[in-house]
Design a protein around this motif. Structure first.
Motif, PDB file in Angstrom:
ATOM      1  N   MET A  77     -72.994  53.324 100.240  1.00 15.80           N
ATOM      2  CA  MET A  77     -72.743  54.521  99.440  1.00 15.80           C
ATOM      3  C   MET A  77     -73.892  55.517  99.549  1.00 15.80           C
ATOM      4  N   VAL A  78     -75.115  55.022  99.511  1.00 16.46           N
ATOM      5  CA  VAL A  78     -76.293  55.884  99.634  1.00 16.46           C
ATOM      6  C   VAL A  78     -76.227  56.689 100.924  1.00 16.46           C
ATOM      7  N   HIS A  79     -75.727  56.064 101.986  1.00 19.49           N
ATOM      8  CA  HIS A  79     -75.677  56.706 103.295  1.00 19.49           C
ATOM      9  C   HIS A  79     -74.382  57.469 103.555  1.00 19.49           C
ATOM     10  N   GLY A  80     -73.545  57.607 102.536  1.00 24.50           N
ATOM     11  CA  GLY A  80     -72.354  58.429 102.681  1.00 24.50           C
ATOM     12  C   GLY A  80     -71.155  57.753 103.299  1.00 24.50           C
ATOM     13  N   TYR A 115     -69.617  48.797  91.506  1.00 27.43           N
ATOM     14  CA  TYR A 115     -69.180  49.970  92.257  1.00 27.43           C
ATOM     15  C   TYR A 115     -68.375  50.964  91.419  1.00 27.43           C
ATOM     16  N   GLY A 116     -67.846  50.523  90.288  1.00 26.99           N
ATOM     17  CA  GLY A 116     -67.079  51.415  89.426  1.00 26.99           C
ATOM     18  C   GLY A 116     -65.917  52.061  90.164  1.00 26.99           C
ATOM     19  N   GLU A 117     -65.748  53.355  89.958  1.00 23.49           N
ATOM     20  CA  GLU A 117     -64.647  54.098  90.584  1.00 23.49           C
ATOM     21  C   GLU A 117     -65.026  54.624  91.964  1.00 23.49           C
ATOM     22  N   ALA A 118     -66.148  54.160  92.496  1.00 16.46           N
ATOM     23  CA  ALA A 118     -66.653  54.675  93.767  1.00 16.46           C
ATOM     24  C   ALA A 118     -66.191  53.868  94.975  1.00 16.46           C
ATOM     25  N   ALA A 119     -65.330  52.887  94.761  1.00 10.22           N
ATOM     26  CA  ALA A 119     -64.811  52.089  95.878  1.00 10.22           C
ATOM     27  C   ALA A 119     -63.296  51.996  95.759  1.00 10.22           C
ATOM     28  N   LEU A 147     -59.025  61.060  99.824  1.00 14.68           N
ATOM     29  CA  LEU A 147     -59.547  59.795  99.288  1.00 14.68           C
ATOM     30  C   LEU A 147     -60.938  59.516  99.853  1.00 14.68           C
ATOM     31  N   ARG A 148     -61.098  59.671 101.170  1.00 14.19           N
ATOM     32  CA  ARG A 148     -62.404  59.444 101.808  1.00 14.19           C
ATOM     33  C   ARG A 148     -63.478  60.337 101.188  1.00 14.19           C
ATOM     34  N   SER A 149     -63.175  61.607 101.045  1.00 15.83           N
ATOM     35  CA  SER A 149     -64.149  62.551 100.479  1.00 15.83           C
ATOM     36  C   SER A 149     -64.512  62.173  99.051  1.00 15.83           C
ATOM     37  N   ASN A 150     -63.510  61.782  98.275  1.00 19.82           N
ATOM     38  CA  ASN A 150     -63.744  61.378  96.895  1.00 19.82           C
ATOM     39  C   ASN A 150     -64.609  60.112  96.829  1.00 19.82           C
ATOM     40  N   LEU A 151     -64.323  59.146  97.695  1.00 23.82           N
ATOM     41  CA  LEU A 151     -65.117  57.915  97.717  1.00 23.82           C
ATOM     42  C   LEU A 151     -66.565  58.201  98.107  1.00 23.82           C
TER      43      LEU A 151
END
Length: 110
Positions: free
Chosen positions: A24-27, A42-46, A70-74
């Protein structure tokens, strides 16, 4: 991580889930198992799948690869989620626990 289409984490048992946070840190958009602590970390980030259901896993990976929104949101949520964690804060909290235990032991004469 920076050049992957998605970071897929099919773990069945995890102590914390550092690899996904690092991605996530690396985008990297994270597609993860919903096992153990991973949804909490990970919450809502995965984008989650059942790690014992290969059809669900394939579907969720496909969604992350083929749905640009979806990709952009993640990616966005992933950076935000990873920012909630820091090695410095982890070290400070760990040190505080050690100091508390040592203080209690010295009071008890152990």
């Amino acid at each position: 991580y920076e050049n992957c289409a998605a970071y897929v984490f099919p773990s069945l048992s995890e102590g914390f889930g550092l690899p996904g946070l690092e991605a996530m840190v690396h985008g990297a958009p994270v597609v993860s198992s919903n096992a153990t602590c991973l949804p909490e970390v990970y919450g809502e980030a995965a984008h989650y799948f059942d790690p014992l259901d290969t059809s669900d896993m394939a579907a969720k990976i496909g969604e992350a690869l083929n749905n640009e929104a979806l990709r952009s949101n993640l990616i966005k949520k992933g950076r935000e989620q990873a920012a909630k964690y820091s090695w410095r804060r982890t070290a400070e909290q760990t040190l505080a626990v050690y100091e508390k235990v040592l203080s209690a032991q010295s009071r008890d004469g152990k």
